[in-house]
Write a protein that holds these residues in place. Sequence first.
Motif, PDB file in Angstrom:
ATOM      1  N   TRP A  71       0.946  -1.233  -0.141  1.00 49.56           N
ATOM      2  CA  TRP A  71       0.041  -0.191   0.014  1.00 49.56           C
ATOM      3  C   TRP A  71       1.044   1.270   0.134  1.00 49.56           C
ATOM      4  N   TRP A  72       1.868   1.446   0.719  1.00 50.00           N
ATOM      5  CA  TRP A  72       2.626   2.481   0.975  1.00 50.00           C
ATOM      6  C   TRP A  72       3.439   2.698  -0.411  1.00 50.00           C
ATOM      7  N   LEU A  73       4.018   1.504  -0.787  1.00 47.64           N
ATOM      8  CA  LEU A  73       4.713   1.821  -2.228  1.00 47.64           C
ATOM      9  C   LEU A  73       4.114   2.279  -3.389  1.00 47.64           C
ATOM     10  N   THR A  74       2.890   1.771  -3.444  1.00 46.74           N
ATOM     11  CA  THR A  74       2.169   2.227  -4.641  1.00 46.74           C
ATOM     12  C   THR A  74       1.581   3.375  -4.355  1.00 46.74           C
ATOM     13  N   LYS A  75       1.171   3.772  -3.292  1.00 50.94           N
ATOM     14  CA  LYS A  75       0.682   4.984  -2.704  1.00 50.94           C
ATOM     15  C   LYS A  75       1.345   6.240  -3.322  1.00 50.94           C
ATOM     16  N   ARG A  76       2.812   5.841  -2.757  1.00 46.55           N
ATOM     17  CA  ARG A  76       3.740   6.797  -2.953  1.00 46.55           C
ATOM     18  C   ARG A  76       4.131   7.153  -4.273  1.00 46.55           C
ATOM     19  N   LYS A  77       4.180   5.714  -5.334  1.00 45.07           N
ATOM     20  CA  LYS A  77       4.277   5.915  -6.610  1.00 45.07           C
ATOM     21  C   LYS A  77       3.204   6.903  -7.299  1.00 45.07           C
ATOM     22  N   GLU A  78       1.885   6.361  -6.717  1.00 43.96           N
ATOM     23  CA  GLU A  78       0.918   7.097  -7.266  1.00 43.96           C
ATOM     24  C   GLU A  78       1.011   8.853  -7.206  1.00 43.96           C
ATOM     25  N   VAL A  79       1.516   9.309  -5.751  1.00 49.18           N
ATOM     26  CA  VAL A  79       1.613  10.546  -5.678  1.00 49.18           C
ATOM     27  C   VAL A  79       2.620  11.137  -6.384  1.00 49.18           C
ATOM     28  N   LEU A  80       3.798  10.540  -6.289  1.00 50.44           N
ATOM     29  CA  LEU A  80       4.862  10.994  -7.149  1.00 50.44           C
ATOM     30  C   LEU A  80       4.448  11.242  -8.728  1.00 50.44           C
ATOM     31  N   GLU A  81       3.754  10.371  -9.175  1.00 48.65           N
ATOM     32  CA  GLU A  81       3.236  10.318 -10.648  1.00 48.65           C
ATOM     33  C   GLU A  81       2.541  11.719 -10.878  1.00 48.65           C
ATOM     34  N   LYS A  82       1.717  12.073  -9.860  1.00 52.36           N
ATOM     35  CA  LYS A  82       1.014  13.112 -10.025  1.00 52.36           C
ATOM     36  C   LYS A  82       1.847  14.223  -9.880  1.00 52.36           C
ATOM     37  N   VAL A  83       2.975  14.332  -9.163  1.00 53.55           N
ATOM     38  CA  VAL A  83       3.790  15.462  -9.048  1.00 53.55           C
ATOM     39  C   VAL A  83       4.635  15.595 -10.428  1.00 53.55           C
ATOM     40  N   ARG A  84       4.829  14.400 -10.946  1.00 47.13           N
ATOM     41  CA  ARG A  84       5.727  14.384 -12.233  1.00 47.13           C
ATOM     42  C   ARG A  84       4.667  14.853 -13.362  1.00 47.13           C
ATOM     43  N   ASN A  85       3.556  14.788 -13.207  1.00 48.14           N
ATOM     44  CA  ASN A  85       2.612  15.272 -14.231  1.00 48.14           C
ATOM     45  C   ASN A  85       2.219  16.532 -14.103  1.00 48.14           C
ATOM     46  N   GLY A  86       2.820  17.235 -12.921  1.00 51.51           N
ATOM     47  CA  GLY A  86       2.528  18.383 -12.670  1.00 51.51           C
ATOM     48  C   GLY A  86       1.071  18.759 -12.319  1.00 51.51           C
ATOM     49  N   GLU A  87       0.480  17.822 -11.749  1.00 48.30           N
ATOM     50  CA  GLU A  87      -0.975  17.893 -11.230  1.00 48.30           C
ATOM     51  C   GLU A  87      -0.771  18.532  -9.843  1.00 48.30           C
ATOM     52  N   THR A  88       0.244  18.536  -9.187  1.00 43.56           N
ATOM     53  CA  THR A  88       0.520  18.864  -7.692  1.00 43.56           C
ATOM     54  C   THR A  88       2.001  19.052  -7.563  1.00 43.56           C
ATOM     55  N   THR A  89       2.350  19.789  -6.690  1.00 47.55           N
ATOM     56  CA  THR A  89       3.955  20.131  -6.314  1.00 47.55           C
ATOM     57  C   THR A  89       4.414  19.078  -5.405  1.00 47.55           C
ATOM     58  N   LEU A  90       5.591  18.821  -5.013  1.00 48.88           N
ATOM     59  CA  LEU A  90       6.104  18.015  -4.298  1.00 48.88           C
ATOM     60  C   LEU A  90       5.870  18.496  -2.694  1.00 48.88           C
ATOM     61  N   GLU A  91       5.916  19.874  -2.713  1.00 47.09           N
ATOM     62  CA  GLU A  91       5.933  20.219  -1.317  1.00 47.09           C
ATOM     63  C   GLU A  91       4.304  19.986  -0.712  1.00 47.09           C
ATOM     64  N   GLU A  92       3.340  20.116  -1.795  1.00 44.84           N
ATOM     65  CA  GLU A  92       1.872  19.825  -1.314  1.00 44.84           C
ATOM     66  C   GLU A  92       1.427  18.406  -1.302  1.00 44.84           C
ATOM     67  N   ALA A  93       2.206  17.609  -2.057  1.00 44.23           N
ATOM     68  CA  ALA A  93       2.144  16.163  -1.817  1.00 44.23           C
ATOM     69  C   ALA A  93       2.820  15.787  -0.344  1.00 44.23           C
ATOM     70  N   ARG A  94       3.845  16.368  -0.019  1.00 49.16           N
ATOM     71  CA  ARG A  94       4.391  16.000   1.213  1.00 49.16           C
ATOM     72  C   ARG A  94       3.612  16.428   2.219  1.00 49.16           C
ATOM     73  N   ARG A  95       3.147  17.537   2.122  1.00 45.42           N
ATOM     74  CA  ARG A  95       2.141  18.202   3.344  1.00 45.42           C
ATOM     75  C   ARG A  95       0.999  17.126   3.466  1.00 45.42           C
ATOM     76  N   GLU A  96       0.619  16.986   2.397  1.00 49.57           N
ATOM     77  CA  GLU A  96      -0.925  16.110   2.497  1.00 49.57           C
ATOM     78  C   GLU A  96      -0.605  14.445   2.899  1.00 49.57           C
ATOM     79  N   ASN A  97       0.446  13.970   2.451  1.00 49.51           N
ATOM     80  CA  ASN A  97       0.749  12.669   2.858  1.00 49.51           C
ATOM     81  C   ASN A  97       1.936  12.281   3.600  1.00 49.51           C
ATOM     82  N   PRO A  98       2.152  12.942   4.769  1.00 48.41           N
ATOM     83  CA  PRO A  98       3.347  12.968   5.716  1.00 48.41           C
ATOM     84  C   PRO A  98       3.916  11.621   5.608  1.00 48.41           C
TER      85      PRO A  98
END
Lengths: 279, 538
Positions: free
Chosen positions: A229-256
Amino acid sequence: MKPAILTDVTKCVGCEACVWACKEINELPTIVPRTRLSAETWTVVEKRHGLNVRRQCMHCLEPACASVCPVGALRKTAEGPVVYDASKCIGCRYCMIGCPFKIPKYDWNTPLPTVKKCILCFEKRLAKGLQPACTAACPSGATIFGDRDALIAEARERIRAHPERYIDHVYGLEEAGGTSVLYLSSMPFAALGFNTEAQSSPYPALTWAVLSKLPNVVSVGGVLLLGFWWLTKRKEVLEKVRNGETTLEEARRENPHLFGETTLEEARRENPHLFGETK
Amino acid sequence: MNTQLKTWIKGWLSHLTFWRTVAITIFVLGLYATVVRFAQGLGAATNLSDEFPWGLWIGFDVLVGVGLAAGGFVLAATVHVFHLERYKPIARPTILTAFLGYMLVVVALMFDLGLPYRIWHPLVMWNPHSVMFEVAWCVMLYTAVLALEFSPLVFERFGWVKPLRIVRAVFVPLVIVGVLLSTLHQSSLGTLYVIASDKLHGLWYTPLLPVFFFISAIAGGLAMTIFESFMSRRAFGRRLETELLDGLARAAVVVLALYTLLKVEDLMGRGVLGLVFTVTPESTMFWGEMALGAILPMILFAIPQVRRNETGMFLAAVLTVVGFIVNRLNVAITGMAASSGVLYIPSWMEFTVTIAIFTAGFVLFGLAVEHLAIYPVEELPEPITTRDRTVPLYLGGTLPKGVLIPLWALFAVGALLVASSIRNADAEARIRQQSEVATAPTAQPDEAAPELKLPAPFAFAPAEESPGVVTFDHRSHVDAGAPECAACHRNLFSLLEPGKPLEGDLSYERVHEGDLCYSCHNGDEASAVDDACESCHK
């Protein structure tokens, strides 16, 4: 003393005193056929190739029925008999599936049925220091009550003294890991309808081998699933960052819980000896 | 009034479609069977017996019911643990099916348990050594988990924000717990039979039963999800999630291959591979299950052309589901038949209850789809093409007839083989029994009848006018060669408390005309008491 019964098939005259004594003590219906074990007949004398074979619960040393019962209605007492508490029984009939000797029987024709089988007169006689009704009633000495070890010695002595009379096997000595009811016979036990395929180790070990592994399945499985769950969730979030849907900082804040405490820059500054000079 | 009634009946009848009539008939028959079951007991409603204590209700309603609901945990894990988000559209209906499935399994258990009102006993009466105990806990907890996984739909429907937020917060741990519980009880249903090592036929008995039950539940769950998608399209005009079903089908290939490989290895490892190639009812059923229900759908699912073809996909899914059902029935019924010594065929009431429970599942599913957001709302149903309507899927659809005819022929041949081998086995068993009796060594009659240990003679205290003391001696009453204790000890005298019925007054009437000596010595069964006083009074 480990209470036990030795039934010598060659000595039985087929008078059925044991059957009637059993019915008397357990207050079982008398007007039923007595050709095989049933909810109304807990011990029976079967006619097999000219021999009289008394059948009853074997009172295994490690009974399958007691091990499979989900509510512990069937129980091996410290004294030896395998007894039944009808007030616990839910009627799943797993005991009937589990018993290698096909002993437990069921009340099929009542709305509130219970399991029926020999309980070695546990409360009504053993507890009062009496022997079971069946052995007490036997006039020919074909079925006798006593200490298991003493009865085994007696059985071996009979085989030694009359090798022409007995086949060299005490049924119940090793079957199902040993039973409290033992048999001597002049004919192969298979011909008398006994389960000769019964394994010599206790049956409950079969399912326990699986059940005992379950805590491991749960703990290892739980960790693995959480990890996935942890690995795939992280991959999913990073994917969003890479696609420019969100920033790393935001993702970090939302999913500490998906990211570490520090950033790479911070780590680099604090531990220069762990990183190279160049990026 | 009369006209009103007429219009009402007319209006009601106009709603009575063919399938509704069928459903109502099933429920009425099911109700009758239910009354018989609970009023008269299991014996009156079922063909279960001491020889065959677990039948259709355990084999089908429980083993198959729980197994086919496995799609619930497989898809929950796929979407919420492995984050394959694209499967989300089919996760909800699958979880709903699983939830309904488990509820109905509990209903079926209420029929099968002898004392169903004690179904809660395992909660407070523990036996951790019992597989059934573990199954009971897991099924109970998992049904609760499914209810929670399903609850957001209900909360959404009524706009309850707070509970919705709570469930969402714990959703991931909930899913993980659900997957673990499913792993445990799906496999444990197989473990139930691990203790029946002398009873279950060698083709199915293996210490690895839990592993096989788990793997086949995943395959069955995947196939059932595909099957349900087709059914939903038919019933609710839903668009087929073709790409998603393709993914499920490819997963099924892997699972079925793993199952088949393990099965062969297990049969070889136990040295019973020969059983597969001997013609018996068991081996026929085994081939039906493996060849038609595992290997064939595995091949079909593996072919991209078949996966792109709706009929091919539907057929392969149906084969897998049927294979799964046959597997569970083989373990519960076929495999237990030989050792039981009886031929168990479920009674019509058993069938009716089973069918009624499944029909209830369909009806509840329909109601849920109608009232809850089971399917994402933004999707509009795709208009059903004329082709779909005119050519039923199961009769051909888009797959060339050249493929289908041999398939159905194979089914027919299989059914015939099973039917004939059952009869053969019956005859064989009879012959075996006869020859056993003929060849078995006969017991040597004892040279002399063993001497019976009989109670000592008992002298009655003589009454005043008695011509002499009467002494009862067992030896003069028992034929040592063929004693019949029951003649007197059945009703008349206690075996365990000697002298019990002799308490109290021993009047002349009671002895000579009443329930004592006279009950046999009446001139009929034995010499009459008044023939000769001195034969007893001495």
